[in-house]
Design an enzyme around this catalytic site. Sequence first.
Site, PDB file in Angstrom:
ATOM      1  N   CYS A 126     136.868  54.552  43.019  1.00  0.00           N
ATOM      2  CA  CYS A 126     135.846  54.591  44.075  1.00  0.00           C
ATOM      3  C   CYS A 126     135.903  53.349  44.955  1.00  0.00           C
ATOM      4  O   CYS A 126     135.891  53.438  46.192  1.00  0.00           O
ATOM      5  CB  CYS A 126     134.462  54.752  43.469  1.00  0.00           C
ATOM      6  SG  CYS A 126     134.172  53.801  41.989  1.00  0.00           S
ATOM      7  N   HIS A 235     128.459  51.610  46.303  1.00  0.00           N
ATOM      8  CA  HIS A 235     129.185  50.345  46.190  1.00  0.00           C
ATOM      9  C   HIS A 235     129.250  49.641  47.546  1.00  0.00           C
ATOM     10  O   HIS A 235     129.431  50.301  48.580  1.00  0.00           O
ATOM     11  CB  HIS A 235     130.621  50.613  45.728  1.00  0.00           C
ATOM     12  CG  HIS A 235     130.752  51.084  44.311  1.00  0.00           C
ATOM     13  ND1 HIS A 235     129.725  51.094  43.396  1.00  0.00           N
ATOM     14  CD2 HIS A 235     131.836  51.575  43.664  1.00  0.00           C
ATOM     15  CE1 HIS A 235     130.161  51.570  42.234  1.00  0.00           C
ATOM     16  NE2 HIS A 235     131.443  51.876  42.356  1.00  0.00           N
TER      17      HIS A 235
HETATM   18  C1  2RA Z   1     132.937  51.696  38.306  1.00  0.00           C
HETATM   19  N1  2RA Z   1     134.846  52.176  39.713  1.00  0.00           N
HETATM   20  O1  2RA Z   1     132.288  51.541  39.338  1.00  0.00           O
HETATM   21  C2  2RA Z   1     134.354  52.206  38.352  1.00  0.00           C
HETATM   22  C3  2RA Z   1     134.481  53.561  37.746  1.00  0.00           C
HETATM   23  N2  2RA Z   1     133.691  54.524  38.387  1.00  0.00           N
HETATM   24  O2  2RA Z   1     132.495  51.461  37.169  1.00  0.00           O
END
Ligand code: 2RA
Length: 331
Positions: A126, A235
């Site tokens: 991601c 994120h």
């Molecule tokens: C996380 N990118 O954010 C990793 C797995 N989804 O933990």
Amino acid sequence: MKVAVVGATGLVGGEMLKVLAERNFPVTELLPVASERSVGQEIEYQGKKYKVVSMADAIAARPAVAIFSAGGSVSKEQAPHFAAVGTVVIDNSSAWRMDPTKKLVVPEINARQLTADDKIIANPNCSTIQMVLALHKLHEAFQIRRIVVSTYQSVTGTGKKAVDQLLEERAGQTAANPAYPHRIDLNVLPHIDVFEDNGYTKEEMKLVNETKKILSDDTIQVTATAVRIPVLGGHSEALNVEFAREFDLADVYRILRATDGVEVVDEVAANRYPMPKDAHGKDAVLVGRIRRDESQPRTLNMWVVADNLRKGAATNAVQIAEHMIQLGLLK
Ligand code: 2RA
């Protein structure tokens, strides 16, 4: 089209079902797959109830496509069995991403690489997807030399247990079944996935290695610090990008605004910049705080935010399947 969703009861699996329905993917029969203990459990998809089936039954049903989010070991073991019966597997784990025989695909960047021989296709991590989607057109224009990235990642990236820990801590409780070695609420953890011998975590090395593969350029230098923060929406990433060629900011804004899947949100005078709460539930990668790095020539700073469960996982995987249909590789 017969479609299997492997890991259907997890956070990402649930998002995959949501995205398949939202995008009216041509599902004629759904095969939700989960662990043996979940077999028989009912899930709802587009107003119909489906029972969770076993992996063996799903393979025997010979689905046209199986979209996986069930962890690397399950995918490593089971994806080849689906491929052997002609199923196209799109896998969200890290199991196949760096396998030189497997494609690592962000459709807007490299879907044209896909061929009829591709039976197991890797969905990138991601935090990688949102970064390369924001940067790939700038790379074409100005040739990236080096990326310094710091991430601020949602607890949804870890899964339901982590979300439960955050909510329990926020309610003033001690988490019953903590996902992290430390409290996460009112804290940040510079620790995502396991530490490697070089002092970086696997999450940080995914940003380093996957970026080179997706952009097909091993000369790109990347260094990363991946941090878990107590948010749910998505994120965030602070990018510092050095280019080989000079740029002017007007061109950078023009290129970003023309990049499929990117939305420029950058009016600091009006307090408008990308935030996880605004990215949540959307597929766009939001880019803002665009500015020169005044400490170094040909270098740009930007802030990139996306919903890690959507474009960072489920939507990107479904878009790969959509591209394969458009290319006549999935029927
Ligand atoms: C996380 N990118 O954010 C990793 C797995 N989804 O933990």
